[in-house]
Design an enzyme around this catalytic site. Sequence first.
Site, PDB file in Angstrom:
ATOM      1  N   ASP A  74       0.880  -1.157   0.000  1.00 53.13           N
ATOM      2  CA  ASP A  74       0.000   0.000   0.000  1.00 53.13           C
ATOM      3  C   ASP A  74       0.927   1.218   0.000  1.00 53.13           C
ATOM      4  O   ASP A  74       2.099   1.096   0.333  1.00 53.13           O
ATOM      5  CB  ASP A  74      -0.867  -0.039   1.264  1.00 53.13           C
ATOM      6  CG  ASP A  74      -1.699   1.216   1.419  1.00 53.13           C
ATOM      7  OD1 ASP A  74      -2.252   1.664   0.404  1.00 53.13           O
ATOM      8  OD2 ASP A  74      -1.799   1.720   2.537  1.00 53.13           O
TER       9      ASP A  74
ATOM     10  N   ASP B   5      -1.574  -0.489   5.844  1.00 49.90           N
ATOM     11  CA  ASP B   5      -2.031  -0.018   7.168  1.00 49.90           C
ATOM     12  C   ASP B   5      -3.497   0.385   6.986  1.00 49.90           C
ATOM     13  O   ASP B   5      -4.182  -0.289   6.522  1.00 49.90           O
ATOM     14  CB  ASP B   5      -1.117   1.068   7.722  1.00 49.90           C
ATOM     15  CG  ASP B   5      -1.370   2.425   7.154  1.00 49.90           C
ATOM     16  OD1 ASP B   5      -1.799   2.473   5.988  1.00 49.90           O
ATOM     17  OD2 ASP B   5      -1.137   3.404   7.852  1.00 49.90           O
TER      18      ASP B   5
ATOM     19  N   ASP C 118      -7.473  -1.035   3.932  1.00 51.09           N
ATOM     20  CA  ASP C 118      -6.680  -2.172   3.484  1.00 51.09           C
ATOM     21  C   ASP C 118      -7.087  -3.465   4.175  1.00 51.09           C
ATOM     22  O   ASP C 118      -6.612  -4.526   3.814  1.00 51.09           O
ATOM     23  CB  ASP C 118      -5.197  -1.924   3.757  1.00 51.09           C
ATOM     24  CG  ASP C 118      -4.661  -0.794   2.912  1.00 51.09           C
ATOM     25  OD1 ASP C 118      -5.101  -0.687   1.758  1.00 51.09           O
ATOM     26  OD2 ASP C 118      -3.834  -0.026   3.416  1.00 51.09           O
TER      27      ASP C 118
END
Lengths: 63, 849
Positions: free
Chosen positions: B518, B716, B720
């Site tokens: 991410d 995080d 997600d």
Amino acid sequence: MESLYLLVPLSIIIVFIAIRVFFAMSDSGQFDDMVGPSLRLLHDDDRPVTADKKDFEKEVPEV
Amino acid sequence: MTSACFHCGLPVPANAAVGTDTDAGMRWTVVIAGKRQPMCCPGCQAVAQSIVDNGLADYYDTRTGFGATAGDAMLVPPELLFDDAIAQTEAGVGESIDEAIFSIEGIRCGACVWLIERRLARLPGVLSVDMNVATERLQMRWTRPTCQSGVILKALREIGYVAFTFDPVTHGARLEQSRKTLFRRLFIAGLLMMQVMMYALPVYLATDGTMDRSMEDLMRWAGLLLTLPAVLYSAQPFFKGAWVALKNRMPGMDVPVALGISAAFLGSVDATLRGAGDVYFDSITMFIFLLLCSRYLELVARRKAASALDDLQRALPASALLMPDYPNRRDTVLVAAGQLREGDVILIRPGDAIATDGVVLEGATSIDASLLTGESRAQQKSIGADLPGGAINVSQPVTVRVSRPADKSTLSVLVKLIERSGQGKPRLAMWADRAAAWFVTVLLLFAVLVFLVWHAIDPARAWPIAIAVMVVSCPCALSLATPAALAAATDRLVRQGALIVQSHVLETLDRATHIVFDKTGTLTAGKPVLLHTQILGASAFRRCLQIAAALEASSAHPLAAAISQAARETELSVQDCLVSAPEHVAGQGVEGVLEGVRYRLGRAAYVAEIAGVADVTTSDPAAAEMSSIYLGGDGNWLARFDLADGVRTDAAAVVRYFRSLGKTVILLSGDAQMVAQKIGDSLGIAHALGDHLPQDKLNYVQALQASGAVVAMVGDGINDAAVLRAADVSFAMGSGAALAQMNADCVLLSGKLSTLCEVAETATQTVGVIRQNLAWATLYNLIAIPAAAFGLLNPWLSGIGMSLSSAVVVLNALRLRRIPKMHQWDDISPDEASAPAALSAHSLFEQGR
């Protein structure tokens, strides 16, 4: 060698006493925090002076 | 006459006999299976009557213990359970289907499960009831109009069980309790092991004739006495595990452990009673102790993860401030978030989490929606703007009209997404179980075969040899091989700042073909940092920063935090200059008087009001991705601060490391494609994909998996969480959202991305050690089992062989605990902000050694 006939049973009794003591300690929460107390020992010195004084004063009995 | 209550077993009080409407002289009775049974109180009577009326009287035939006392069952008023918690845990799967997990108290035996499942399945509208004895958790699905959670709780109470909605705090308390119990079992086993050895050793050492018969008997009896508590108390988890496994027809490793312990113990007891044959008390206690050791290490590691669950509660606000008579009066009432309905008006104070989606009616504020969107910049919201549930109100109190009930809010939808994606997970665990079951079945059949063959050859030797086969093969090496290595690796990783939540992390990461990152909060720090300062006036940089920090001292805004952080790093003392009465203007900036001069910090237009018109806008294209704030005093401009989310210092090295391992690195971000591409280019990531919403990320990862990839996901943020759960193995940054941590298989407590490399390296080593251990265990078993089957092994020799083989496995596994000294990513300076977290995790463990 004959003494073993006394000592072996005695050792068993001692082990069971040790188990009993361990359970008492465990119930009292001695093993709940294995890390904190050892750290707190180090923290003592870092505590502000005023806090130390207060603790000390608390322990002095009132006259 | 006094008798025991038929339902709960308490004595029937004496005054119950003076009843009026009874034929047996009892006040409270229930006819069960045609017989009038005494009850101690109206509560038990009601419970028992309800059981009988529902046609469940069979319960009394199959139960192995008395029911929970009515007193306990009545302690918690049902309304209380209802209001706060259920609304949160209810997870609508479709339009009208609800799902919830309850913790049930008072489960004692299989009959309880039977009773609960039967009773609840009869409720109209209930779709599925799944009661788990081991975790005492009840998973239910039901359709909304026909059935309600209250009806379920009531039905449970009627048959004498108290249900709580599953909540992390209770769960944490349970984990703590089980740790304590396991520690006791471990301690007892260790103590007894040492003592039993003391009795066993003389017998091993004695040569013929040096030890008389009665002395040997004494040692045996002593060993028996001390092994008894180890088997009855310490080994309980294995017996319980074996029992559950057998009931589910999935014999795991607990089955041969339990069988080996019982066979060896019963054989030894038999030998002791007869005064002939061999005893294995030392082997039994040692075996129990070693196995408990590895279980304890595993449990301690898992318990550390429980604290992340506590944080989760903060993300889901349980209550809201309702303004019932809004336009007329401004009184607020604290209500459960679940009670909010569309159209209600609520007050949200600064610092509070927003209970549910709504529209701003009054006031203007900025919100931190980083949990929901991954977007770290605070968003300005004024009248008429939508507020997403689950975000944090940062600056001003606002009045909000609820637009959706709490269980349909943005946050809840994300939570549901997580739950849905989490269903196909335990594939790997099931495969391991099945393999173990196969091995165990073969082993048991072999032991039986050996017994039968020897029974034909020499009946006197059949039983000792069958036990020898059990003991020598007794899965010591095999069942220790994997958990011991995993426990040692887990232990080392915690000291390095990575918390393994699921034990499959290491083996799956080693197999992973794709590493998906991410962006916000993972490759970048997730919070703005001061990148660049442009001096516009005569004042020096340090002075400008000092004024800015003083102005922002009282603000909790993320940009303010960045300014304060920058001031701290340049070692400026902000305390010296105090700003009198700083005034925060939402969405604009802050104004304050410092040493008689008025200053403003904020947007260009806002500062221009006092500083005068000036051309301060920048033409730098890079600034498009940065937030700029301006500082100005009365009549003059001072500085422009450019703040942006910085790439983590170790991100490039981490990407390089995984590329060098031959894994495909992918960047998957919710931000614009341009931003993602830029970050990807700077880090050397070829596959940088932007504009991916949580659902798109989930689809992308699932598509990768469908094409045969093993995906490791690093993220995080709550957005997600679903994709973290769907990935084969997932990592959450320690600073990330609690939800993401809960759904991740591993949490990087250190907050450093480079910890991921440590995990990967440990994973490779662990898989290596597991292979070595399994190879050794297989080799040992291949030699030892046939040897024992042919009657070649002395029983004491097989005991020692077993102990030695376990020792080899454990010692080999312990090598994993050593942290290697030098790393290729060590030359990168650690992220300063995350250093304290790494330090504390490390020192905690050091102290615990």
